[in-house]
Motif scaffolding. Structure first.
Motif: not given
Length: 357
Positions: A83, A86-87, A90-91, A114-116
């Motif tokens: 996580w 990954y997040y 994305v951010a 966000l929900t993969m």
């Protein structure tokens, strides 16, 4: 702590370098190297993850552990490992788009990340393969696999665990065949959850059932690396191409089992060479970052850089970013996880010791 298997970091390095070659080097596009690299990741992941769950189930059956303890441990490992970066990425992609950079993420893209579930959108909704975060589809499949596999394998008696793998492989094959017959887009097979669950289950089946001899690892790896060239040279129709593409996962399953059977082989020693071993260690970050970080992020870079050189520079940038991520984000977070786990164990053991006195 799981015992490290020599050679597996080297295989991770080969897999991620295949992906980078297709995405960054123009001449590699025609060989579909990236897809074969991702499939190597999937079978390897299934081999390790299902093996971990299989051993955890054995501990539950022997009374040395409990379902609750093992399920918490499993998801804790995945959360700390998968996580954070990954997040974070994305951010960063969303923020870069917000200030005027490219891409500027749409609402459905943000939701999928966000929900993969980006693989589902890539299979059935989006017309094109997103450039900066397209590779995230395989992370989504891994997370979807973890959601059900941990519960299924931890609740199933060890003796029957291999049957889950056979069932999942059969479902994956059936889904692929039906999708092809119905004329669904090839992407729905390539990025589909069920087909790729089948590859991960294939790795798990090899972990539990393959009778290892230790002599087939090198031929299996060589044949697998030749598959992209065979597919390009043979130029088969879609059906035969997909059969080779997914069927070659059997070679990876054999490779992994045979490496375990002979940890002192020449192939393992080659896979343990420090450069390969290091790239394998940072391979997850390298996979996550390579689509976003690069020369294109800086806008129009110097025209003196030829196109062939720009891909190599992009790969070097990705390796640099992944190295920093490993040193300052990933490794510290894994150390934090271990400290949290140690404190939890101590907090559990101490009251029991007091009660026993």
């Amino acid at each position: 702590m799981t015992q490290r298997i020599a050679g597996f970091d080297g295989l991770r390095a080969i897999a991620v370098l295949m992906v980078l070659a297709e995405h960054k080097l123009p001449f590699a596009n025609k060989f579909a190297l990236g897809g074969y690299g991702v499939h190597l990741f999937f079978v390897l992941s299934g081999f390790l993850v299902i093996g971990i769950l299989h051993r955890a189930r054995g501990a539950i059956e022997s009374g040395a552990s409990t379902f609750r303890r093992e399920i918490v441990r499993f998801y804790e490992n995945r959360a700390f490992r998968i996580w954070p970066i990954y997040y974070l990425t994305v951010a960063l992609i969303a923020a870069y788009g917000f200030i005027g950079g490219r891409p500027q993420l749409r609402g459905d893209e943000i939701f999928s990340l966000l929900t993969m579930t980006s693989n589902i959108f890539q299979s059935y909704v989006w017309p094109n393969y997103p450039t900066h975060f397209g590779a995230f589809w395989s992370v989504a499949i891994e997370e979807q696999f973890y959601l059900w596999a941990a519960i299924a394998f931890l609740l199933t008696p060890q003796i029957h665990a291999w049957k889950i793998c056979v069932f999942v492989i059969a479902i994956g094959v059936l889904f692929g065949v039906v999708s092809f017959v119905l004329g669904l887009p090839g992407r729905s097979i390539y990025t589909g959850s069920l087909t790729n669950f089948g590859l991960m289950a294939l790795g798990g089946l090899a972990r539990m059932r393959w009778k290892r001899r230790g002599r087939l690892a090198a031929p299996a790896l060589l044949l697998y690396l030749l598959c992209p060239i065979i597919e390009w040279w043979w130029a088969p129709p879609q059906g035969a191409g997909l059969l080779l593409f997914f069927g070659s996962g059997i070679l990876v399953a054999i490779l992994l089992s045979e490496i375990i059977a002979n940890q002192s082989s020449l192939l393992v020693r080659l896979l343990e060479l420090p450069p390969l071993k290091y790239v394998g260690r940072i391979s997850y970050g390298l996979y996550i970052f390579h689509g976003f970080f690069g020369l294109a992020l800086l806008g129009n870079y110097a025209p003196v850089l030829r196109q062939s050189y720009s891909g190599i520079i992009d790969i070097a940038i990705s390796i640099g970013i992944a190295s920093l991520s490993w040193q300052y984000i990933e490794a510290p977070l894994l150390a934090l996880r271990d400290r949290i786990r140690t404190r939890r164990v101590r907090a559990t053991v101490t009251p029991r010791a007091v009660a026993a006195e």
